[in-house]
Design a protein around this motif. Sequence first.
Motif, PDB file in Angstrom:
ATOM      1  N   PRO A  38       0.797  -1.238   0.000  1.00 52.20           N
ATOM      2  CA  PRO A  38       0.000   0.000   0.000  1.00 52.20           C
ATOM      3  C   PRO A  38       0.829   1.288   0.000  1.00 52.20           C
ATOM      4  CG  PRO A  38      -0.721  -1.532   1.718  1.00 52.20           C
ATOM      5  CD  PRO A  38       0.532  -2.095   1.149  1.00 52.20           C
ATOM      6  N   ASP A  39       2.127   1.202   0.371  1.00 49.83           N
ATOM      7  CA  ASP A  39       2.946   2.427   0.384  1.00 49.83           C
ATOM      8  C   ASP A  39       3.473   2.812  -0.994  1.00 49.83           C
ATOM      9  OD1 ASP A  39       2.574   2.687   3.029  1.00 49.83           O
ATOM     10  OD2 ASP A  39       4.477   1.726   3.615  1.00 49.83           O
ATOM     11  N   LEU A  40       3.305   1.906  -1.964  1.00 43.05           N
ATOM     12  CA  LEU A  40       3.802   2.202  -3.315  1.00 43.05           C
ATOM     13  C   LEU A  40       3.111   3.455  -3.858  1.00 43.05           C
ATOM     14  CD1 LEU A  40       5.404   1.186  -5.868  1.00 43.05           C
ATOM     15  CD2 LEU A  40       3.270   0.071  -6.558  1.00 43.05           C
ATOM     16  N   GLN A  41       3.912   4.404  -4.383  1.00 40.11           N
ATOM     17  CA  GLN A  41       3.323   5.619  -4.949  1.00 40.11           C
ATOM     18  C   GLN A  41       3.307   5.512  -6.463  1.00 40.11           C
ATOM     19  OE1 GLN A  41       5.863   8.180  -2.578  1.00 40.11           O
ATOM     20  NE2 GLN A  41       4.007   9.184  -1.818  1.00 40.11           N
ATOM     21  N   ILE A  42       2.127   5.797  -7.061  1.00 40.75           N
ATOM     22  CA  ILE A  42       1.970   5.633  -8.503  1.00 40.75           C
ATOM     23  C   ILE A  42       1.643   6.993  -9.125  1.00 40.75           C
ATOM     24  CG2 ILE A  42       0.674   4.461 -10.326  1.00 40.75           C
ATOM     25  CD1 ILE A  42       0.047   2.249  -8.253  1.00 40.75           C
ATOM     26  N   LEU A  43       2.488   7.402 -10.069  1.00 43.49           N
ATOM     27  CA  LEU A  43       2.323   8.687 -10.746  1.00 43.49           C
ATOM     28  C   LEU A  43       2.100   8.407 -12.231  1.00 43.49           C
ATOM     29  CD1 LEU A  43       3.729   9.420  -8.063  1.00 43.49           C
ATOM     30  CD2 LEU A  43       5.160  11.000  -9.304  1.00 43.49           C
ATOM     31  N   VAL A  44       1.162   9.145 -12.832  1.00 43.78           N
ATOM     32  CA  VAL A  44       0.884   8.941 -14.253  1.00 43.78           C
ATOM     33  C   VAL A  44       0.997  10.275 -14.986  1.00 43.78           C
ATOM     34  CG1 VAL A  44      -0.814   8.160 -15.955  1.00 43.78           C
ATOM     35  CG2 VAL A  44      -0.644   6.992 -13.759  1.00 43.78           C
ATOM     36  N   THR A  45       1.726  10.258 -16.103  1.00 48.46           N
ATOM     37  CA  THR A  45       1.843  11.452 -16.940  1.00 48.46           C
ATOM     38  C   THR A  45       1.761  11.025 -18.405  1.00 48.46           C
ATOM     39  OG1 THR A  45       3.150  13.454 -17.345  1.00 48.46           O
ATOM     40  CG2 THR A  45       4.394  11.433 -16.989  1.00 48.46           C
ATOM     41  N   GLY A  46       2.049  11.933 -19.346  1.00 51.03           N
ATOM     42  CA  GLY A  46       1.963  11.593 -20.771  1.00 51.03           C
ATOM     43  C   GLY A  46       0.567  11.862 -21.311  1.00 51.03           C
ATOM     44  N   CYS A  47       0.324  11.433 -22.538  1.00 55.67           N
ATOM     45  CA  CYS A  47      -0.914  11.805 -23.239  1.00 55.67           C
ATOM     46  C   CYS A  47      -2.170  11.087 -22.733  1.00 55.67           C
ATOM     47  CB  CYS A  47      -0.736  11.600 -24.738  1.00 55.67           C
ATOM     48  SG  CYS A  47       0.348  12.855 -25.456  1.00 55.67           S
ATOM     49  N   PHE A  48      -2.008  10.126 -21.827  1.00 52.31           N
ATOM     50  CA  PHE A  48      -3.183   9.484 -21.219  1.00 52.31           C
ATOM     51  C   PHE A  48      -3.912  10.466 -20.295  1.00 52.31           C
ATOM     52  CE2 PHE A  48      -5.103   6.717 -17.899  1.00 52.31           C
ATOM     53  CZ  PHE A  48      -5.867   5.898 -18.710  1.00 52.31           C
ATOM     54  N   VAL A  49      -3.163  11.424 -19.768  1.00 53.17           N
ATOM     55  CA  VAL A  49      -3.742  12.380 -18.804  1.00 53.17           C
ATOM     56  C   VAL A  49      -4.475  13.460 -19.588  1.00 53.17           C
ATOM     57  CG1 VAL A  49      -3.228  13.983 -16.932  1.00 53.17           C
ATOM     58  CG2 VAL A  49      -1.855  11.913 -17.203  1.00 53.17           C
ATOM     59  N   ASN A  50      -5.804  13.452 -19.483  1.00 56.25           N
ATOM     60  CA  ASN A  50      -6.580  14.458 -20.207  1.00 56.25           C
ATOM     61  C   ASN A  50      -6.948  15.592 -19.258  1.00 56.25           C
ATOM     62  OD1 ASN A  50      -8.713  13.547 -18.663  1.00 56.25           O
ATOM     63  ND2 ASN A  50      -9.425  12.137 -20.247  1.00 56.25           N
ATOM     64  N   SER A  51      -7.788  16.516 -19.746  1.00 57.29           N
ATOM     65  CA  SER A  51      -8.095  17.677 -18.902  1.00 57.29           C
ATOM     66  C   SER A  51      -9.047  17.323 -17.765  1.00 57.29           C
ATOM     67  CB  SER A  51      -8.663  18.802 -19.748  1.00 57.29           C
ATOM     68  OG  SER A  51      -9.627  18.275 -20.605  1.00 57.29           O
ATOM     69  N   ASP A  52      -9.667  16.132 -17.834  1.00 51.66           N
ATOM     70  CA  ASP A  52     -10.587  15.747 -16.774  1.00 51.66           C
ATOM     71  C   ASP A  52      -9.888  14.793 -15.792  1.00 51.66           C
ATOM     72  OD1 ASP A  52     -12.748  15.339 -15.218  1.00 51.66           O
ATOM     73  OD2 ASP A  52     -14.076  14.617 -16.821  1.00 51.66           O
ATOM     74  N   ALA A  53      -8.922  15.345 -15.055  1.00 51.93           N
ATOM     75  CA  ALA A  53      -8.133  14.517 -14.129  1.00 51.93           C
ATOM     76  C   ALA A  53      -9.031  13.899 -13.059  1.00 51.93           C
ATOM     77  CB  ALA A  53      -7.044  15.366 -13.494  1.00 51.93           C
ATOM     78  N   LYS A  54     -10.134  14.597 -12.718  1.00 50.62           N
ATOM     79  CA  LYS A  54     -11.035  14.099 -11.673  1.00 50.62           C
ATOM     80  C   LYS A  54     -11.664  12.766 -12.100  1.00 50.62           C
ATOM     81  CE  LYS A  54     -14.438  16.028  -8.621  1.00 50.62           C
ATOM     82  NZ  LYS A  54     -15.573  16.920  -8.611  1.00 50.62           N
ATOM     83  N   GLU A  55     -12.077  12.730 -13.376  1.00 51.24           N
ATOM     84  CA  GLU A  55     -12.705  11.507 -13.890  1.00 51.24           C
ATOM     85  C   GLU A  55     -11.695  10.356 -13.884  1.00 51.24           C
ATOM     86  OE1 GLU A  55     -13.569   8.636 -17.077  1.00 51.24           O
ATOM     87  OE2 GLU A  55     -12.069  10.201 -17.318  1.00 51.24           O
ATOM     88  N   LEU A  56     -10.452  10.665 -14.272  1.00 47.51           N
ATOM     89  CA  LEU A  56      -9.409   9.630 -14.270  1.00 47.51           C
ATOM     90  C   LEU A  56      -9.115   9.159 -12.857  1.00 47.51           C
ATOM     91  CD1 LEU A  56      -6.779  10.894 -16.894  1.00 47.51           C
ATOM     92  CD2 LEU A  56      -8.259   8.907 -17.094  1.00 47.51           C
ATOM     93  N   LYS A  57      -9.108  10.100 -11.940  1.00 49.69           N
ATOM     94  CA  LYS A  57      -8.822   9.770 -10.530  1.00 49.69           C
ATOM     95  C   LYS A  57      -9.906   8.825 -10.004  1.00 49.69           C
ATOM     96  CE  LYS A  57      -6.176  10.385  -6.967  1.00 49.69           C
ATOM     97  NZ  LYS A  57      -5.921   9.027  -6.720  1.00 49.69           N
ATOM     98  N   ASN A  58     -11.171   9.078 -10.420  1.00 48.40           N
ATOM     99  CA  ASN A  58     -12.260   8.194  -9.983  1.00 48.40           C
ATOM    100  C   ASN A  58     -12.118   6.802 -10.583  1.00 48.40           C
ATOM    101  OD1 ASN A  58     -13.432  10.164  -8.491  1.00 48.40           O
ATOM    102  ND2 ASN A  58     -14.855  10.824 -10.107  1.00 48.40           N
ATOM    103  N   ARG A  59     -11.650   6.757 -11.852  1.00 48.50           N
ATOM    104  CA  ARG A  59     -11.490   5.447 -12.511  1.00 48.50           C
ATOM    105  C   ARG A  59     -10.308   4.668 -11.960  1.00 48.50           C
ATOM    106  NH1 ARG A  59     -10.921   6.607 -18.613  1.00 48.50           N
ATOM    107  NH2 ARG A  59     -10.409   4.419 -18.860  1.00 48.50           N
TER     108      ARG A  59
END
Length: 430
Positions: free
Chosen positions: A72-93
């Motif tokens: 559970p301590d693993l930190q996961i960061l995502v960048t690149g073209c998968f990240v769209n302007s609706d970060a909230k929706e991605l965060k929920n998914r």
Amino acid sequence: MARYFIWTIGCQMNKAESQQIAGCLDSAGYQAATSFSDADLVVLNTCVVRQSAENKVLGTLSLLKGLKTKHPDLQILVTGCFVNSDAKELKNRFPHVDLLFKPGDYPELIAWGHKQGIPIEQRLLRYPRNDGWMASLPCAFIPIIQGCDNFCSYCIVPYRRGREVSRPLEEIVCEVEELVRRGIKEVALLGQNVDSYGHDLPGRSDLADLLNELSSIDDLVRIRFLTNHPKDISLKLIEAMASLDKVCEHLELPVQSGDNDILKAMRRGYTVEQYRELVHTIRHKIPQISLSTDIIVGFPGETEEQFERSLSLVQEVRFDVVHIAAYSPRSGTIAWREYQDDIPADMKKERLNKIEELQTAIASEINSQLQGKEVEVLVEGRKKGRWFGRTRSNKLVFFEDAGEWQGQLARIQIAKTSPWSLGGQVKNKY
Ligand code: SF4
């Protein structure tokens, strides 16, 4: 000591940005890990230009979900073209992801790090490290312009990377000077459309001006740049390439289709006739030029005749390399909104195979002309007991030798050719 692992797919720009992220994490005292399971922090640097790339991202996110359940301590960061302007929706998914940040948004990464007590700093240099494999690489990728203003109808890039923003010329020169002091011999200047470089800068310096400045750096041996846009490439740039010795004879010039109606539907802004004329001018000014292109098959509505025109153009122009992709609709793009993806998958595959087969024969012929010739190779590393590197025309060359060649310029006599690479023997060092 905490460890990080960066997973990168997609274009050279992503690779360059991953280097920068590595530099940021190094600045916080992190060390590079060799796999996900070995890391305390992972960064996914993603691509969604094609459906197959997006599927890989989704698969990796799902794998990391399992890993995070165990650690559970693993930190996961995502960048690149998968990240769209609706970060909230991605965060929920993807609730297992700790941070989503847009490509190149290092301030967001740094702000997040500080909230976590990770003292990340942004470093100007993409290659600030003195350790590991990266330190021995003789080539560096340097982003010079971010984003794209073109909105080709099939392309997701402008929606994910935003509008064009050029880096100041002096900042790029300064970075390259420092890299050269650290042993870099070749730089590749990157942008989704390098021909737009500088239009937004005070004084409007352009790519030709930048090439001129970089050419005067002693000990810098080669300069490349990618990707060009056929509607934007200028005569001034072609003439700068022709006159500056350090600028390599290689251009990435995506044509995308050999049919004018398809080019119009793609919103590419040029006709086949204009492209042909451009190639003629380039070959006239730079006779040794090696040309690469991109072609999309199965764009909505592409008839057999229209496809045949792409095939004929490949036959006629005789590119050194053709990157072929089957069209896949990208949600949010103009083509996705306006056209039906009506070419069946097996037909797309068949068209892709036809161009691939033709290009294999052409590349085989072009490369066979190098048999017995001597070429200059900048050696990048070793693979399966053989040294490898690239010619100025971007051809991959392998050779066997007991000497130490990492980062050296070698003169190689070509003894073996194939459509994809060359093989030879060392004549001497440059
Ligand atoms: S020029 Fe066209 S294909 Fe290239 S990044 Fe811009 S929109 Fe995409």
